[in-house]
Every structure is written in C-alpha cells, then in structure tokens.
Design an enzyme around this catalytic site. Structure first.
Site, PDB file in Angstrom:
ATOM      1  N   ASP A 158      -7.043  -0.597  -3.780  1.00 25.15           N
ATOM      2  CA  ASP A 158      -8.019   0.241  -3.758  1.00 25.15           C
ATOM      3  C   ASP A 158      -9.448  -0.357  -3.244  1.00 25.15           C
ATOM      4  OD1 ASP A 158      -9.364   2.622  -3.962  1.00 25.15           O
ATOM      5  OD2 ASP A 158      -9.736   2.449  -6.232  1.00 25.15           O
TER       6      ASP A 158
ATOM      7  N   HIS B 113      -9.980  -0.381   6.459  1.00 30.21           N
ATOM      8  CA  HIS B 113      -8.320  -0.216   6.101  1.00 30.21           C
ATOM      9  C   HIS B 113      -7.703  -1.498   6.995  1.00 30.21           C
ATOM     10  CE1 HIS B 113      -8.918   3.586   4.250  1.00 30.21           C
ATOM     11  NE2 HIS B 113      -9.344   4.171   5.553  1.00 30.21           N
TER      12      HIS B 113
ATOM     13  N   ASN C 179      -4.281  11.495  -0.089  1.00 26.00           N
ATOM     14  CA  ASN C 179      -4.869  10.944   0.992  1.00 26.00           C
ATOM     15  C   ASN C 179      -4.465  11.510   2.336  1.00 26.00           C
ATOM     16  OD1 ASN C 179      -4.110   7.570  -0.192  1.00 26.00           O
ATOM     17  ND2 ASN C 179      -5.747   8.951  -0.638  1.00 26.00           N
TER      18      ASN C 179
END
Length: 268
Positions: free
Chosen positions: A49, A66, A97
């Site tokens: 996370d 990411h 998500n």
C-alpha cells in the site's frame, strides 16, 4: 530502486522497466536477523500500500508510483528468498481497485501486466493467481494465464499474485463450489454435511498451501481490508509506516525479527 526524486517531466519519460530480467539477479543483503532464530515464516503475505501517496508526495504521475512499487516487489522477492521464505503473496489489485478512473486503471493494469511478464520470464519463482480472472481486463488475464503456464515447472519459491482479488469473494466462490458439487449429486444430497472448515479451505484459491504466517502491510494503515479473510485468521500482523516504494530490506528484516520474537499459541 533509486532514491532520487523525479520531476513530472523526467518520470513520464522513463520507460517502465523492471529490475529483474530473465535469468538476472539483484545484489541483496540477506535478512539474517530472522533466519538466525530458526523461526523464519514459511509464508509471508504483503499488502503493498502507498504507491499513489508516494507519487503525490514526490509530485510525479500516479503511474510512476505504481511503477516504483512494481520495481520494489522485484527487490522484495529477492530479500524474501534470501531470508528463506518459501511462499509470498502480493495483493496487486483488489476488486475495489477496478472501480478507479479508466485512465489510472489502464496504466495500473499495464504496470501489473509487465510485472507479471517479467516475473514469469525470469523463471525464478512459480507463479499462482489468486482472484477472479473473469473480472480482469482481457490483456491482463492473458498475461496471468501465460505466467502460470510458463512457470508451472519451476520448483523454486512460490509467488501468489492476488489480482482482481477479494477475500470475501474468495470465500463465496469456495462455498458456491461446494454447493454446486452437492447439487450434482442429486436433490437428496445434504449440502450441510459437506460444509466444513476443511472443505472450504480446500476450495479456496490458496488450496494446497499453508496459510500466511505473517502479513505485512505498508503505508501506516492498520487494517487488512478483507485481504485473505479466511486464511489470515491466525496470521501474525505487522504494520509498517513506510509507503511501499520506500520499503527496504531493513524493514523486512525488522518485520521478520519481530515475528521471530512472538509466541504463536493458536488459542492454546
């Protein structure tokens, strides 16, 4: 992963390459603190996370956060192998998500797809998918299926990739499969006779594997968010304040040594 802060312009210009290439390796420091105790967990699950918050803090596009997170998964896999961890699970994409904006989701899917392809091509780990492939974009579902096929004969540590995963959905799918099995036996079958903890565990996406000994969540959040809801009932939990791209081998060493100090009683 480099610790340099990148500008928006430089981040967008960088090709999303990952640090592990086919047959390649990284130089890592062994996580000996936990290994020396003889109590290294066999299965460690990660909730990685903080990628978006890392990007926002560094004023770079979310895609760069990411990508940096994917790079760090490659490194952390090396650290786990050096520490003697046999199975790792990585929550890369939850079903929630999938509700993100199309622009962000498409870029996130691209990064995950490249990570999956890179891990499979390296032939360093045996890859297994946790989650519902039917909810994934077709190109990502194809990458996952090919990675499983490519690595099926690899006998090194196993890597579970939780993509399109929900802990509750995993349990629902397991119970549904038991109901369908009972229904196939005819109207006289008593489904309640087949619904046991053992049967449900055997129907989960992790069937045949030990439950996680340790769950590590980064970014300072103190919850599991439904991750492996059935399998983590007896897991030790470790919450790390670092955002995932900033997670280092020292953080893993601390988590493993903290785990080794704990006394797992399992209710006895």
């Amino acid at each position: 992963m480099s610790g340099a802060i990148m500008t928006n312009q430089s981040a967008s210009a960088v090709a999303p390459t990952l640090p592990i290439q086919p047959g390649g390796s990284l130089t890592v420091r062994s996580s000996g603190l936990a290994t020396d105790t003889g109590r290294t967990p066999k299965h460690v699950a990660f909730i990685v996370d903080g990628n978006r918050r890392w990007a926002q803090a560094h004023e770079v596009p979310l895609e760069e956060g990411h990508r940096r997170g994917a790079e760090n998964i490659c490194r952390a896999l090396e650290w786990c192998e050096a520490a003697g961890v046999h199975i790792t699970t990585w929550w890369l994409l939850s079903t929630d998500n999938l509700n993100r904006s199309p622009g962000e989701l498409n870029k996130l899917v691209d990064v995950i797809g490249q990570l999956v392809r890179t891990l499979a091509a390296s032939r360093r780990w045996r890859i297994r998918h946790l989650g519902d492939a039917a909810v994934l974009p077709p190109r990502l579902a194809a990458d996952v299926a090919e990675a499983i096929d490519t690595s099926c004969d690899v006998r090194r540590p196993q890597v579970n990739l939780a993509i399109g995963y929900s802990g509750r959905a995993d349990i629902v799918a397991a119970v549904r499969s038991l109901a369908l099995q009972a229904a196939s036996l005819g109207s006289g079958a008593d489904i309640t006779l087949d619904v046991t903890e053992r049967r449900i565990a055997e129907a989960l996406s992790t069937r045949g594997q030990p439950d996680p000994d340790l769950v590590i969540r980064t970014s300072g959040e103190y919850r599991l968010s439904g991750f492996m809801a059935w399998q983590t009932s007896m897991s030790e939990l470790h919450f790390c304040p670092a955002l995932w791209p900033d997670f280092r081998s020292s953080h893993l060493e601390y988590a493993l040594s903290d785990y080794a100090r704990r006394k797992r009683r399992f209710g006895t």
